[in-house]
Scaffold this motif. Structure first.
Motif, mmCIF file in Angstrom:
data_model
loop_
_atom_site.group_PDB
_atom_site.id
_atom_site.type_symbol
_atom_site.label_atom_id
_atom_site.label_comp_id
_atom_site.label_asym_id
_atom_site.label_seq_id
_atom_site.Cartn_x
_atom_site.Cartn_y
_atom_site.Cartn_z
ATOM 1 N N SER A 1 -1.364 2.422 -14.351
ATOM 2 C CA SER A 1 -0.177 1.691 -14.784
ATOM 3 C C SER A 1 0.258 0.710 -13.704
ATOM 4 N N LYS A 2 1.206 -0.147 -14.034
ATOM 5 C CA LYS A 2 1.760 -1.068 -13.051
ATOM 6 C C LYS A 2 2.474 -0.280 -11.961
ATOM 7 N N THR A 3 2.272 -0.702 -10.730
ATOM 8 C CA THR A 3 2.804 0.038 -9.589
ATOM 9 C C THR A 3 4.322 -0.096 -9.467
ATOM 10 N N GLU A 4 4.968 1.046 -9.297
ATOM 11 C CA GLU A 4 6.382 1.090 -8.937
ATOM 12 C C GLU A 4 6.424 1.530 -7.476
ATOM 13 N N PRO A 5 6.508 0.575 -6.540
ATOM 14 C CA PRO A 5 6.169 0.869 -5.142
ATOM 15 C C PRO A 5 7.202 1.663 -4.360
ATOM 16 N N VAL A 6 6.662 2.618 -3.597
ATOM 17 C CA VAL A 6 7.373 3.274 -2.511
ATOM 18 C C VAL A 6 6.596 2.924 -1.253
ATOM 19 N N THR A 7 7.220 2.227 -0.314
ATOM 20 C CA THR A 7 6.512 1.693 0.854
ATOM 21 C C THR A 7 6.728 2.581 2.071
ATOM 22 N N VAL A 8 5.612 2.864 2.774
ATOM 23 C CA VAL A 8 5.654 3.680 3.985
ATOM 24 C C VAL A 8 5.007 2.887 5.116
ATOM 25 N N THR A 9 5.728 2.718 6.218
ATOM 26 C CA THR A 9 5.214 1.950 7.357
ATOM 27 C C THR A 9 5.096 2.842 8.581
ATOM 28 N N THR A 10 3.893 2.861 9.172
ATOM 29 C CA THR A 10 3.664 3.579 10.426
ATOM 30 C C THR A 10 3.067 2.595 11.431
ATOM 31 N N ASP A 11 2.699 3.085 12.597
ATOM 32 C CA ASP A 11 2.095 2.205 13.589
ATOM 33 C C ASP A 11 0.679 1.786 13.204
ATOM 34 N N THR A 12 0.012 2.571 12.355
ATOM 35 C CA THR A 12 -1.383 2.277 11.988
ATOM 36 C C THR A 12 -1.540 1.690 10.591
ATOM 37 N N VAL A 13 -0.660 2.071 9.655
ATOM 38 C CA VAL A 13 -0.851 1.649 8.270
ATOM 39 C C VAL A 13 0.469 1.242 7.620
ATOM 40 N N LYS A 14 0.332 0.497 6.560
ATOM 41 C CA LYS A 14 1.434 0.261 5.635
ATOM 42 C C LYS A 14 0.935 0.702 4.269
ATOM 43 N N ALA A 15 1.529 1.762 3.747
ATOM 44 C CA ALA A 15 1.065 2.370 2.499
ATOM 45 C C ALA A 15 2.033 2.066 1.367
ATOM 46 N N VAL A 16 1.470 1.866 0.186
ATOM 47 C CA VAL A 16 2.263 1.694 -1.029
ATOM 48 C C VAL A 16 1.878 2.806 -1.988
ATOM 49 N N ILE A 17 2.838 3.658 -2.301
ATOM 50 C CA ILE A 17 2.640 4.766 -3.230
ATOM 51 C C ILE A 17 3.313 4.423 -4.546
ATOM 52 N N ASP A 18 2.612 4.636 -5.638
ATOM 53 C CA ASP A 18 3.225 4.426 -6.953
ATOM 54 C C ASP A 18 4.172 5.587 -7.231
ATOM 55 N N GLU A 19 5.454 5.285 -7.366
ATOM 56 C CA GLU A 19 6.455 6.343 -7.523
ATOM 57 C C GLU A 19 6.220 7.166 -8.781
ATOM 58 N N LYS A 20 5.788 6.534 -9.843
ATOM 59 C CA LYS A 20 5.645 7.242 -11.110
ATOM 60 C C LYS A 20 4.506 8.259 -11.088
ATOM 61 N N SER A 21 3.321 7.827 -10.642
ATOM 62 C CA SER A 21 2.149 8.703 -10.669
ATOM 63 C C SER A 21 1.919 9.434 -9.352
ATOM 64 N N GLY A 22 2.476 8.892 -8.264
ATOM 65 C CA GLY A 22 2.212 9.472 -6.960
ATOM 66 C C GLY A 22 0.872 9.061 -6.384
ATOM 67 N N ASP A 23 0.196 8.077 -7.007
ATOM 68 C CA ASP A 23 -1.078 7.575 -6.483
ATOM 69 C C ASP A 23 -0.846 6.729 -5.244
ATOM 70 N N LEU A 24 -1.801 6.741 -4.335
ATOM 71 C CA LEU A 24 -1.780 5.836 -3.190
ATOM 72 C C LEU A 24 -2.459 4.542 -3.639
ATOM 73 N N ARG A 25 -1.637 3.512 -3.897
ATOM 74 C CA ARG A 25 -2.134 2.303 -4.546
ATOM 75 C C ARG A 25 -2.533 1.183 -3.574
ATOM 76 N N GLN A 26 -1.999 1.197 -2.375
ATOM 77 C CA GLN A 26 -2.360 0.132 -1.430
ATOM 78 C C GLN A 26 -2.243 0.679 -0.009
#
Length: 552
Positions: A56-81
């Motif tokens: 589905s279309k991503t509903e982003p939850v963004t997580v920023t650390t020193d090594t990565v910037k992660a985008v989790i789809d809030e609805k499915s909980g998939d790691l999308r980016q």
């Protein structure tokens, strides 16, 4: 003979450097209509991992650390980016490198986990997660990002991602509260999904394997090519060759320098499979994406009780010193193909030199010196034979002038000369052939090393993983290859003599497109070869002059 030997060496080297996969054409892609018309394989598998749905279309939850910037789809909980903050994009050094992508840039590559019932279908049809906030930033050593779904049929599910400072290892765990009077029976499927698009920046001279990989004790390290999964999909069969069951190992996707793998058993840890077998499922889906996944059996969650289970996902660079600590045999994902026997110890030696000098450029030079020293007996025999041939070249030309019309007599006189001077005309062939796998192994050890990506050497070389910005190293390498032609015995045929001058220059052209680290290796090797050949040639020439003076 020497020209033919050099030509054979050139052809063999070119073939391996350009990659064996380039020598065999890939099967033509089926038209989209034909692909989608065959659906008999889209929902069946010998492993029973069958649940599948379009992203589905991503509903982003963004997580920023020193090594990565992660985008989790809030609805499915998939790691999308997943963006790797410490690595630059291949095609644009001003941007960070994006490993996982949600399709917005024309490329889909995601990590997914879903709960299944024992029949292989989704346990919860409309499970929707929510997060406490839309943006998270890692300030300490660890950060938990919790996504929780509303209670459904007496069951509440939470999905928690754990990010760690300085790490590309992402933890994922489920916490499940069973408020029913009956035990809850479930499995979980962990998948890596992606299209078959080549990684950005891939060119003709740096093509490597991209696709599903796995390691199991029975099957060892395996690659499952996209074309094999295409064949299964269009035929409705499930016959791709890979191990289908395991109780340990890892599975995921790989590409040049980077990987995304689910770790079934961490280093010195327990397997998520427990005492049962996990079922591996690698396939092409009905939406055109390729899935490398594993179905893990879970212990029953008792009535009115809770259960927790987790796994780790490594999504990042194939850094040898890092991945060897994540899971057993994970370093095998740095695939060297058929020259692994040579490449693996050579990279170990390169890594050892780097631990001493703390610079990958100098480590490459020291490694080349080490290999040159080890192969000295072989190269010495080869260059000595070539030096002797070079020393008698004027006498061979005289024989050709004298007996040019009598080939039989000319061959007899040549063999007599070889015997008198104790020259074996093929003496340089075997040592040269024995060196080929070693040097090709060294080439692939460097080519597959993400450690060189972004690593500086000196001055203008600020990234050994990219082309020399001013092409100084390739020009110097071309010059050294040209100078080498003067060290070899000159062919008696004028056409061959011209080709020997042109061929090294033509060969060196492709090095203008190679990473600076690879060119540095070849340049260093050429300089050492020139020095060795010059020394041997001078010694043989002195001996030849001495013999002629004694004959007089």
């Amino acid at each position: 003979m020497d020209f033919k030997r050099l030509l054979i060496f050139f052809v063999l080297t070119m073939a391996i450097l350009l990659g064996w996969e380039k020598l065999y054409p890939q099967p033509e892609k089926q038209p989209a209509a034909q692909q989608t018309s065959s659906t008999s394989n889209s929902n069946t598998s010998s492993t029973g991992v069958v649940a599948e749905s379009a992203l589905s279309k991503t509903e982003p939850v963004t997580v920023t650390t020193d090594t990565v910037k992660a985008v989790i789809d809030e609805k499915s909980g998939d790691l999308r980016q997943l963006t790797l903050n410490k690595y630059k994009a291949t095609s644009d050094a001003s941007k960070p490198f994006v490993l996982l992508d949600n399709g917005a840039n024309g490329h889909q590559y995601v990590a997914q986990s879903v709960l299944l019932n024992r029949q292989g279908d989704y346990q919860f049809k409309d499970l929707t997660f929510t997060a406490a906030q839309k943006q998270y930033t890692l300030n300490g050593d660890k950060l938990d990002v919790r996504l929780t779904a509303a209670e459904q049929n007496g069951v509440q599910v939470s999905k928690i991602y754990t990010f760690t400072k300085g790490s590309y290892l992402i933890g994922l765990r489920y916490e499940i509260a069973n408020h029913n009077a009956q035990p809850l029976q479930m499995d979980v499927a962990y998948r890596v999904l992606r299209d078959d698009k080549e990684p950005e920046g891939t060119g003709y001279f740096d093509h490597t394997y991209t696709g599903p990989v796995l390691y199991t004790p029975n099957g060892k390290f395996e690659k499952v090519a996209f074309k094999d999964l295409d064949s299964d999909y269009t035929s409705g069969r499930d016959q791709a060759d890979y191990q289908r069951k395991t109780n340990t190992g890892w599975i995921g996707m790989t590409q040049h320098y980077f990987m995304t793998t689910w770790i079934l058993q961490p280093k010195e840890g327990n397997s998520v499979c427990g005492t049962s077998d996990c079922q591996i499922d690698i396939r092409k889906r009905s939406d055109g994406l390729y899935s490398a996944g594993v179905r893990v059996p879970l212990k029953d969650i008792g009535a009115n009780s809770t259960g927790s289970f987790g796994i780790s996902l490594y999504a990042g660079p194939q850094i040898y010193s890092v991945i060897t600590k994540v899971a057993d045999h994970l370093q095998m994902i740095k695939d060297y193909g058929k020259v692994s026997l040579f490449s693996s110890p050579l990279f170990w030696l390169l890594n050892w030199w780097h631990s001493l000098v703390q610079n990958w450029g100098w480590a490459i030079i020291l490694l080349t010196l080490t290999v040159k020293a080890i192969l000295f007996p072989l190269t010495h025999a080869s260059y000595k034979s070539m030096a002797k041939m070079r020393a008698v070249a004027p006498r061979l030309q005289a024989l050709k002038d004298q007996y040019g019309d009598d080939r039989m007599r000319m061959q007899q006189e040549m063999m007599s000369l070889y015997k008198k001077e104790k020259i074996n005309p093929v003496g340089g062939c075997l040592p040269m052939l024995l060196q080929i796998p070693v040097f090709i192994g060294l080439y692939w050890a460097l080519f597959a090393s993400v450690e060189l990506r972004g690593a500086p050497w000196i001055g203008w070389i600020t990234d050994l993983g990219r082309q020399d910005p001013y092409f100084i190293l390739p020009v110097l390498m071309a010059l050294t290859m040209y100078l080498q032609t003067f060290m070899n015995p000159p062919p008696t045929d004028p056409v061959q003599a011209k080709m020997m001058k042109i061929m090294p220059v033509a060969f060196s052209v492709m090095f203008f497109f190679f990473p600076a680290g690879l060119v540095l290796y070849w340049l260093t090797n050429n300089i050492l070869t020139l020095a060795q050949q010059w020394f041997i040639n001078k010694r043989i020439e002195r001996q030849a002059k001495l013999h002629r003076s004694l004959d007089i």
